[in-house]
Design a protein around this motif. Structure first.
Motif, mmCIF file in Angstrom:
data_model
loop_
_atom_site.group_PDB
_atom_site.id
_atom_site.type_symbol
_atom_site.label_atom_id
_atom_site.label_comp_id
_atom_site.label_asym_id
_atom_site.label_seq_id
_atom_site.Cartn_x
_atom_site.Cartn_y
_atom_site.Cartn_z
ATOM 1 N N UNK A 112 0.814 -1.230 0.000
ATOM 2 C CA UNK A 112 0.000 0.000 0.000
ATOM 3 C C UNK A 112 0.842 1.272 0.000
ATOM 4 N N UNK A 113 1.931 1.276 0.758
ATOM 5 C CA UNK A 113 2.778 2.467 0.783
ATOM 6 C C UNK A 113 3.438 2.697 -0.570
ATOM 7 N N UNK A 114 3.841 1.635 -1.222
ATOM 8 C CA UNK A 114 4.453 1.780 -2.553
ATOM 9 C C UNK A 114 3.442 2.326 -3.559
ATOM 10 N N UNK A 115 2.222 1.815 -3.508
ATOM 11 C CA UNK A 115 1.196 2.300 -4.434
ATOM 12 C C UNK A 115 0.840 3.751 -4.140
ATOM 13 N N UNK A 116 0.806 4.130 -2.866
ATOM 14 C CA UNK A 116 0.516 5.525 -2.514
ATOM 15 C C UNK A 116 1.590 6.446 -3.065
ATOM 16 N N UNK A 117 2.857 6.013 -3.009
ATOM 17 C CA UNK A 117 3.943 6.826 -3.555
ATOM 18 C C UNK A 117 3.822 6.949 -5.070
ATOM 19 N N UNK A 118 3.481 5.840 -5.724
ATOM 20 C CA UNK A 118 3.296 5.896 -7.179
ATOM 21 C C UNK A 118 2.156 6.844 -7.551
ATOM 22 N N UNK A 119 1.080 6.817 -6.761
ATOM 23 C CA UNK A 119 -0.066 7.683 -7.059
ATOM 24 C C UNK A 119 0.296 9.147 -6.880
ATOM 25 N N UNK A 120 1.150 9.475 -5.889
ATOM 26 C CA UNK A 120 1.550 10.874 -5.702
ATOM 27 C C UNK A 120 2.292 11.390 -6.935
ATOM 28 N N UNK A 121 3.198 10.595 -7.432
ATOM 29 C CA UNK A 121 3.948 11.035 -8.621
ATOM 30 C C UNK A 121 3.033 11.170 -9.836
ATOM 31 N N UNK A 122 2.134 10.190 -10.036
ATOM 32 C CA UNK A 122 1.253 10.219 -11.210
ATOM 33 C C UNK A 122 0.248 11.357 -11.115
ATOM 34 N N UNK A 123 -0.316 11.590 -9.928
ATOM 35 C CA UNK A 123 -1.272 12.690 -9.769
ATOM 36 C C UNK A 123 -0.579 14.041 -9.899
ATOM 37 N N UNK A 124 0.651 14.141 -9.415
ATOM 38 C CA UNK A 124 1.386 15.394 -9.584
ATOM 39 C C UNK A 124 1.556 15.745 -11.048
ATOM 40 N N UNK A 125 1.892 14.757 -11.873
ATOM 41 C CA UNK A 125 2.029 14.997 -13.315
ATOM 42 C C UNK A 125 0.687 15.337 -13.955
ATOM 43 N N UNK A 126 -0.383 14.661 -13.513
ATOM 44 C CA UNK A 126 -1.703 14.892 -14.115
ATOM 45 C C UNK A 126 -2.237 16.288 -13.785
ATOM 46 N N UNK A 127 -2.110 16.721 -12.521
ATOM 47 C CA UNK A 127 -2.607 18.051 -12.142
ATOM 48 C C UNK A 127 -1.769 19.160 -12.785
ATOM 49 N N UNK A 128 -0.480 18.926 -12.994
ATOM 50 C CA UNK A 128 0.380 19.957 -13.570
ATOM 51 C C UNK A 128 0.030 20.263 -15.020
ATOM 52 N N UNK A 129 -0.744 19.421 -15.673
ATOM 53 C CA UNK A 129 -1.104 19.635 -17.078
ATOM 54 C C UNK A 129 -2.311 20.554 -17.250
ATOM 55 N N UNK A 130 -3.132 20.725 -16.197
ATOM 56 C CA UNK A 130 -4.396 21.454 -16.336
ATOM 57 C C UNK A 130 -4.439 22.656 -15.409
ATOM 58 N N UNK A 131 -5.219 23.663 -15.838
ATOM 59 C CA UNK A 131 -5.479 24.810 -14.978
ATOM 60 C C UNK A 131 -6.458 24.410 -13.881
ATOM 61 N N UNK A 132 -6.670 25.317 -12.938
ATOM 62 C CA UNK A 132 -7.571 25.023 -11.823
ATOM 63 C C UNK A 132 -8.969 24.712 -12.323
ATOM 64 N N UNK A 133 -9.487 25.538 -13.228
ATOM 65 C CA UNK A 133 -10.850 25.329 -13.735
ATOM 66 C C UNK A 133 -10.981 23.983 -14.427
ATOM 67 N N UNK A 134 -10.010 23.650 -15.264
ATOM 68 C CA UNK A 134 -10.061 22.370 -15.970
ATOM 69 C C UNK A 134 -9.904 21.199 -15.009
ATOM 70 N N UNK A 135 -9.029 21.366 -14.018
ATOM 71 C CA UNK A 135 -8.801 20.280 -13.063
ATOM 72 C C UNK A 135 -10.062 19.965 -12.267
ATOM 73 N N UNK A 136 -10.789 20.995 -11.864
ATOM 74 C CA UNK A 136 -12.023 20.766 -11.110
ATOM 75 C C UNK A 136 -13.093 20.129 -11.988
ATOM 76 N N UNK A 137 -13.080 20.452 -13.268
ATOM 77 C CA UNK A 137 -14.101 19.903 -14.167
ATOM 78 C C UNK A 137 -13.738 18.521 -14.697
ATOM 79 N N UNK A 138 -12.452 18.131 -14.601
ATOM 80 C CA UNK A 138 -11.990 16.872 -15.209
ATOM 81 C C UNK A 138 -11.415 15.922 -14.161
ATOM 82 N N UNK A 139 -12.057 15.822 -13.014
ATOM 83 C CA UNK A 139 -11.496 14.990 -11.948
ATOM 84 C C UNK A 139 -11.430 13.523 -12.353
ATOM 85 N N UNK A 140 -12.464 13.044 -13.016
ATOM 86 C CA UNK A 140 -12.441 11.641 -13.458
ATOM 87 C C UNK A 140 -11.310 11.398 -14.455
#
Length: 300
Positions: A112-140
């Protein structure tokens, strides 16, 4: 007495040996039997036998769909430098137990800790691609991007990541008011643009309708003039034919029409009765010779 004690000890030793050599795997798990060195075997559901520990050890691995729900939120930054507090929920399943044991060195509890670390890196890359408005509208969509970003690293652990869901997306308390004001201003700007666009389209539609109206009126006027011209031509032809048949009647009819159009109820008109215009009033035959003056009686 000593024999009884020795017998009891022997029985206990035998039972311990038997229980350490026999193990049961239920339907929800698989077992990886590890021996000295790198020797490992996989045991499915059922009753199995192994060598006593420490010669061989058994590690049970849950093969059901499991979740990792981080209790604490993580901070992620959008492309327009806005921080968000996010709680991800990771759904996964172990697909290769032997690979998992090898990569974790038998410490499957660290998964679980390894997967949580992987998710932090992947989510960091995903959020960095979108603006705040787009991120709130494209959560899925951001969750799906994070899942795809985790797949390769998770596959090396023998794990298939089924999904990443964002259970919470919020602003840090210190930034909440500022972010909300920015969002309101952005929405008001979009609303103003939409209203201006609608007004422009309405004016265009109105102008098009006016042009169509003028074109239809012009076409209708042309048709009316054409019909009127045909009617006048036919009337003139009929009048000419009537005049040719009975010129005197035609003159009489035309004079009657002129009298009707000239004299209206209540009008007072001063005219010269000897005018040619009133010849049909003086004489139904239309004779233009003025009537003879009455003779003045002679006095005797």
């Amino acid at each position: 007495m000593n024999k009884i004690i020795a017998l009891v000890v022997a029985i206990v030793v035998v039972l311990y040996a038997v229980t350490s050599m026999v193990f049961i795997v239920d339907q929800r798990h698989v077992a990886v039997v590890s021996g000295r060195g790198d020797e490992t075997t996989l045991a499915g559901p059922g009753l199995h036998v192994k060598l006593p520990a420490p010669l061989q050890t058994v590690t049970y691995i849950d093969t059901r769909v499991l979740t990792v729900d981080a209790p604490d939120e993580d901070r992620y930054t959008t492309s327009d430098k806005i921080e968000l507090l996010v709680n991800p929920v990771i759904r996964y399943r172990v697909t290769d137990p032997m690979k998992l044991i090898g990569e974790t060195k038998g410490d499957v509890q660290s998964l679980p800790e390894r997967l949580a670390l992987l998710s932090r890196n992947a989510l960091g890359d995903a959020f960095a691609k979108d603006s705040l408005t787009d991120a709130l509208a494209k959560q899925d969509q951001i969750g799906n991007d994070a899942r795809d970003g985790m797949q390769k690293a998770a596959a090396s652990l023998g794990v298939d990541v089924l999904g990443v869901q964002l259970s919470r997306v919020d602003f840090p308390p210190a930034m909440a008011d500022t972010v909300y004001k920015r969002m309101i201003a952005a929405r008001e700007q979009i609303a103003a643009q939409e209203r201006a666009k609608g007004t422009s389209e309405a004016e265009q539609i109105k102008a098009d309708a006016d042009r169509q109206q003028q074109a239809q009126l012009a076409d209708a006027y042309d048709q009316a003039q054409s019909i009127k011209g045909d009617g006048d031509a036919k009337a003139a032809a009929i009048a000419a034919e009537a005049y040719g048949r009975d010129p005197q009647f035609y003159q009489f009819y035309q004079s009657m029409q002129a009298y009707r159009d000239s004299f209206k109820p209540g009008d007072v008109i001063v005219v010269d009765s000897s005018s040619d215009f009133f010849r049909f009033m003086r004489n139904p035959a239309g004779d233009t010779t003025p009537p003879a003056a009455p003779e003045t009686p002679r006095k005797h």
